[in-house]
Design an enzyme around this catalytic site. Sequence first.
Site, mmCIF file in Angstrom:
data_model
loop_
_atom_site.group_PDB
_atom_site.id
_atom_site.type_symbol
_atom_site.label_atom_id
_atom_site.label_comp_id
_atom_site.label_asym_id
_atom_site.label_seq_id
_atom_site.Cartn_x
_atom_site.Cartn_y
_atom_site.Cartn_z
ATOM 1 N N ARG A 114 1.091 -1.424 -0.028
ATOM 2 C CA ARG A 114 0.083 0.044 -0.081
ATOM 3 C C ARG A 114 0.945 1.198 0.002
ATOM 4 O O ARG A 114 1.754 1.511 0.883
ATOM 5 C CB ARG A 114 -1.010 -0.017 1.146
ATOM 6 C CG ARG A 114 -1.681 1.412 1.256
ATOM 7 C CD ARG A 114 -2.595 1.280 2.497
ATOM 8 N NE ARG A 114 -3.065 2.510 2.737
ATOM 9 C CZ ARG A 114 -3.198 3.162 3.532
ATOM 10 N NH1 ARG A 114 -2.584 3.009 4.769
ATOM 11 N NH2 ARG A 114 -3.801 4.537 3.594
ATOM 12 N N HIS A 146 -3.103 11.141 0.877
ATOM 13 C CA HIS A 146 -2.537 10.728 2.145
ATOM 14 C C HIS A 146 -1.818 12.140 2.634
ATOM 15 O O HIS A 146 -0.692 12.036 2.766
ATOM 16 C CB HIS A 146 -1.382 9.703 1.934
ATOM 17 C CG HIS A 146 -1.137 8.889 3.382
ATOM 18 N ND1 HIS A 146 -1.360 7.613 3.459
ATOM 19 C CD2 HIS A 146 -0.810 9.588 4.631
ATOM 20 C CE1 HIS A 146 -1.014 7.380 5.099
ATOM 21 N NE2 HIS A 146 -0.678 8.567 5.583
ATOM 22 N N GLU A 169 -7.344 8.378 6.719
ATOM 23 C CA GLU A 169 -7.424 8.746 7.790
ATOM 24 C C GLU A 169 -8.134 10.166 7.711
ATOM 25 O O GLU A 169 -7.680 11.278 8.361
ATOM 26 C CB GLU A 169 -6.108 8.773 8.823
ATOM 27 C CG GLU A 169 -5.689 7.485 8.921
ATOM 28 C CD GLU A 169 -4.708 7.183 9.767
ATOM 29 O OE1 GLU A 169 -4.144 8.295 10.315
ATOM 30 O OE2 GLU A 169 -4.135 6.183 10.129
ATOM 31 N N ASN A 195 -7.113 1.332 10.056
ATOM 32 C CA ASN A 195 -5.741 1.851 10.556
ATOM 33 C C ASN A 195 -5.989 1.770 12.062
ATOM 34 O O ASN A 195 -6.655 2.725 12.813
ATOM 35 C CB ASN A 195 -5.127 3.167 10.099
ATOM 36 C CG ASN A 195 -5.056 3.334 8.667
ATOM 37 O OD1 ASN A 195 -5.029 2.082 7.926
ATOM 38 N ND2 ASN A 195 -4.544 4.318 8.079
ATOM 39 N N TYR A 221 -3.859 1.506 16.015
ATOM 40 C CA TYR A 221 -2.375 1.492 16.792
ATOM 41 C C TYR A 221 -2.761 1.194 18.147
ATOM 42 O O TYR A 221 -1.926 0.416 18.733
ATOM 43 C CB TYR A 221 -1.772 2.719 16.665
ATOM 44 C CG TYR A 221 -1.292 2.739 15.235
ATOM 45 C CD1 TYR A 221 -0.120 2.478 14.643
ATOM 46 C CD2 TYR A 221 -1.984 3.573 14.058
ATOM 47 C CE1 TYR A 221 0.567 2.518 13.481
ATOM 48 C CE2 TYR A 221 -1.535 3.590 12.883
ATOM 49 C CZ TYR A 221 -0.117 3.173 12.600
ATOM 50 O OH TYR A 221 0.367 3.320 11.225
ATOM 51 N N GLU A 225 -3.225 -0.275 8.432
ATOM 52 C CA GLU A 225 -2.120 0.063 9.133
ATOM 53 C C GLU A 225 -2.152 -0.544 10.529
ATOM 54 O O GLU A 225 -3.258 -0.356 11.146
ATOM 55 C CB GLU A 225 -1.962 1.717 9.338
ATOM 56 C CG GLU A 225 -1.619 2.330 7.862
ATOM 57 C CD GLU A 225 -1.453 3.899 8.330
ATOM 58 O OE1 GLU A 225 -1.215 4.208 9.368
ATOM 59 O OE2 GLU A 225 -1.453 4.581 7.229
HETATM 60 C C1 BG6 Z 1 -1.173 6.986 10.643
HETATM 61 C C2 BG6 Z 1 -0.611 7.566 9.370
HETATM 62 O O1 BG6 Z 1 -1.731 8.139 11.404
HETATM 63 O O2 BG6 Z 1 -0.147 6.495 11.400
HETATM 64 C C3 BG6 Z 1 0.626 7.489 9.035
HETATM 65 O O3 BG6 Z 1 -1.688 7.115 8.424
HETATM 66 C C4 BG6 Z 1 1.212 7.701 10.308
HETATM 67 O O4 BG6 Z 1 0.831 8.214 7.852
HETATM 68 C C5 BG6 Z 1 1.254 6.641 11.314
HETATM 69 O O5 BG6 Z 1 2.618 7.633 9.995
HETATM 70 C C6 BG6 Z 1 1.986 6.689 12.716
HETATM 71 O O6 BG6 Z 1 1.282 7.657 13.405
HETATM 72 P P1 BG6 Z 1 1.868 9.036 13.748
HETATM 73 O O7 BG6 Z 1 0.853 9.667 14.650
HETATM 74 O O8 BG6 Z 1 3.101 8.551 14.615
HETATM 75 O O9 BG6 Z 1 2.061 9.835 12.606
#
Ligand code: BG6
Length: 464
Positions: free
Chosen positions: A77, A121, A167, A296, A298, A369
């Site tokens: 991607r 993006h 996002e 995405n 985290y 992601e």
């Molecule tokens: C996402 C984005 O927010 O997570 C990415 O799509 C980014 O482009 C990644 O690099 C890491 O997050 P952050 O908040 O550290 O930029």
Amino acid sequence: METSPFPKSFQFGVSTAAFQIEGSLDKDGRGASIWDEFARRPGTIVDGSFPAVSCNHYADWEEDVRRLQHLGVDAYRFSLAWPRIFPDGKGKPNPKGVAFYDRLIDRLLEAGIRPWVTLYHWDLPLALHHSGCGWDRPDIIPVFTDYCELCFRTYGDRVQNWITFNEPWCTAVLGYGTGYFAPGIRDRAACYRAGHHQLIAHGKVAALYRESFRSVQNGRIGMANNCDYRHPATPTNEDRAAAERALEFFLGWFADPLYLGDYPQSMRDTLGDLLPQFTELEKRDIMGSCDFFALNHYTTNLASAPEGSAGTNHASGNGGFMEDLGVDLSNDPSWENTHRNWRIVPWGLTRLLEWIDRRYGHPGIHITENGFSIAGDTFEDLINDSDRIRYTQAYLNACADAIDKGVDLRGYFHWCLTDDFDWANGYSCRFGLYHTDGNTGSKHIKRSGDWYAELIRQHHISAK
Ligand code: BG6
């Protein structure tokens, strides 16, 4: 050998974004983006860095495809830089910029790697922004649609998976609400308008794709939304409601219009006239426009009903979004922390996937992601990144749990291929499977890269 917990058709990949990896910002007629200007403003990037070279991908793309081959990924991607294709955002396309992605797509296909292409993006052409044409204004919609049309016409014979926006929450809240991201606007109303215009633009582009390209090109289109999971801080009804509301303001803001036809009622009730209305035609274009659910993800936070009238969290001074949300966010002290203050809570991903599955009627989901940032002091620390292996394994286990629970999860893209320019964090964050020196662009595979390659290899051999 153990059987892979993922079905044979499951796609493993990695993700990147143009501004974060390409470098060569003045090369071959590329125009500037809002990030070129924003990142040069003093105080905007925590380590003061600027991605003039970054991962040097524009020059080193053939080696990067070989790196992808080494990982053995099924899919890659990446995003197209709008200002490389249209230096001023519109008008005459730049042949050299167009040709760059042509070559990349061809080479990926030769290598047996499926391209997943993000159209936006975050690198809005600066000329558009300066002419007053940003996401807070509706004028951007036809301009974005024209750019996407050129991309479908040029690359759509070979690209089968399109993502309109990465996002849109970040663009709206961080770009137009808090000003923490480019273009640095701090305006409560502009934040919701920016979200609204991205949704309308997505609907128009998806309709264009459906009507003019899909029958010949046979591809699919979606939007990549980010969402951290929100778990009730206590089992009380108030905290459960707070967690639900937080998910609605995060993911529901964008996914509800796409799957259910309008914004969540909780947002309408709170925001009143601040939240724009869709016309019936716009609703028709938007609802049902995604062929896959791209997520995405985290981390996870605890959500609780606020003591006072306003919600709080670490992202304070945010131009109103957190106050509008009205939920307090915190963390369980037993959760392992990462240097970004993102907690490692794999089960949060399983719960979020189940929430999506229930709310949106069992869509096919791709995690576009997921990853982990570490700050290492030495080159050796950065290469021997056993924590990334642990994090990724735990989150992949959480994906397998979700599949066991009946979620239709079809793929996983790790963020990121290389240590990239991490927006406002510059090079202080390191997400890559390849270590990269942002000044020279030189790259070395990390232990996590070799581990991911082996995991994919085992999957290909043993999956049923
Ligand atoms: C996402 C984005 O927010 O997570 C990415 O799509 C980014 O482009 C990644 O690099 C890491 O997050 P952050 O908040 O550290 O930029």
